[in-house]
Design an enzyme around this catalytic site. Sequence first.
Site, PDB file in Angstrom:
ATOM      1  N   HIS A   1      41.853  34.081  36.784  1.00  0.00           N
ATOM      2  CA  HIS A   1      41.598  34.638  38.118  1.00  0.00           C
ATOM      3  C   HIS A   1      40.730  33.633  38.879  1.00  0.00           C
ATOM      4  CE1 HIS A   1      39.647  37.451  40.985  1.00  0.00           C
ATOM      5  NE2 HIS A   1      40.650  38.273  40.765  1.00  0.00           N
TER       6      HIS A   1
ATOM      7  N   ASP B   1      36.113  36.397  30.381  1.00  0.00           N
ATOM      8  CA  ASP B   1      36.264  37.230  31.570  1.00  0.00           C
ATOM      9  C   ASP B   1      36.996  38.490  31.117  1.00  0.00           C
ATOM     10  OD1 ASP B   1      37.312  38.539  33.730  1.00  0.00           O
ATOM     11  OD2 ASP B   1      38.143  36.763  34.701  1.00  0.00           O
TER      12      ASP B   1
ATOM     13  N   GLN C   1      39.906  42.564  32.845  1.00  0.00           N
ATOM     14  CA  GLN C   1      41.103  43.334  32.460  1.00  0.00           C
ATOM     15  C   GLN C   1      41.106  43.629  30.963  1.00  0.00           C
ATOM     16  OE1 GLN C   1      43.119  44.406  34.756  1.00  0.00           O
ATOM     17  NE2 GLN C   1      42.484  43.115  36.478  1.00  0.00           N
TER      18      GLN C   1
ATOM     19  N   LYS D   1      37.165  48.739  37.384  1.00  0.00           N
ATOM     20  CA  LYS D   1      38.486  48.709  36.736  1.00  0.00           C
ATOM     21  C   LYS D   1      38.498  49.612  35.500  1.00  0.00           C
ATOM     22  CE  LYS D   1      39.111  44.003  38.305  1.00  0.00           C
ATOM     23  NZ  LYS D   1      40.132  43.929  39.349  1.00  0.00           N
TER      24      LYS D   1
ATOM     25  N   CYS E   1      44.921  36.787  43.305  1.00  0.00           N
ATOM     26  CA  CYS E   1      43.763  35.890  43.088  1.00  0.00           C
ATOM     27  C   CYS E   1      44.022  34.957  41.911  1.00  0.00           C
ATOM     28  CB  CYS E   1      42.471  36.678  42.880  1.00  0.00           C
ATOM     29  SG  CYS E   1      41.961  37.553  44.337  1.00  0.00           S
TER      30      CYS E   1
END
Length: 419
Positions: free
Chosen positions: A133, A210, A213, A236, A374
């Site tokens: 991202h 990261d 997700q 999220k 993104c």
Amino acid sequence: MTAIPTPNLPETYDVARVRRDFPILDQRIHGQPLIYLDNAATAQKPRAVLEAMDRYYREANANVHRGVHTLSERATALYEGARDHVQAFLNARAREEIIFVRGTTEAINLVAQSYARPRLGPGDEILITHLEHHSNTVPWQMVCEQTGAALKVVPITPAGEIDHAAFGQLLGPRTRIFAVAHVSNALGTVNPVAELTAQARAAGAMVLIDGAQGVPHQRVDVQALDCDFYAFSAHKLYGPTGIGVLYGRREVLEAMPPWQGGGDMIRTVHFAGSTWNDLPYKFEAGTPAIAEAVGLGAALAYVESLGIERIAAHEAALTAYALERLGAIPGLRFIGTARDRAGVVSFVLDGVHPHDLGTILDHAGVAIRAGHHCAMPVMDFYGVPATARASFACYNTRGDVDALVTALEGARKLFGGRG
Ligand code: PMP
């Protein structure tokens, strides 16, 4: 009530009951029942989160840490209680390792500016992958400009998986940091982060994952992963916007200077100089997002009440169903076909621009995302300007997938049924 059986689990997952926990889902868009399939952008909030935040403002609102009055003590207990909850959720060793930030983006910028910037210089390398991202790309580009370090990128395969051989070659004694997505938001690829982390750490690099997700779709154990940093956003994971988490290994955080200056992050302030507060407060300058922390705590409790493994199994079954049904639509091409994938399906439809598709689907009540997600380098890799993306959460049903397919068939007819 529809009870959808989940694979590998003896119990059933009562999705109709889950849906009733999310008041926003009970509405019509352009006269059609809302089908919300934009969960990778942000998930909806259960009543438990809405009520916890409302209750906080009605019964406990005050600033944290400095007050001796009852409301301030209540607010502090709730805010710090949320931190304990996150610590348990990630299985971090200590609550001091949990830093509240605005979200994944801020967490990565914090590490770039406070860990990397003072340490890196010409000759050093930061390694990322081609499926990151922008939040896990741009902060590193900025720090490379500031320090003279070089940014290296691990290529991906046509399926959208990290090229392991290339990773092994790019990882070297100059690699100071390896930053990688747990799950790609554009392709759904689940990266083998434990394996990648072990390899990168053995080569002497620091590892940031990261997890924006990652946390919504599987259990995350930062001790088992053995990473140095793990970042995620509450929104999220059925929590509010405006808050997220940076997990950092304690000794690494101890050695980092503060990033922002202000209230709460100091121990003493004199014009001759200031001294810093202990972890985690050293990295939490200013009044924090208190109600949002309370909301995050409630979101974690909600996820635990359903069971993250059961949510993951439900989403896996839905994703398999979606791949089967979407795959039968003429002219539809999947972008990203990784073997291990989370509940994200990216695709393009011949002759229909993804943005037009997004608008047509919205008129059918179906909310998907259309764009570059993104992740412009991912779009470049596949030679497309944008994709359409459907992403699943705990409350989605096979009926939602059917509605998506019907709306896509309608769009195809509208554009002349090419393909
Ligand atoms: N990384 C990934 C993989 C993401 O999906 C997102 C959100 N789309 C981010 C980082 C950034 O998260 P936030 O905007 O909440 O900071």
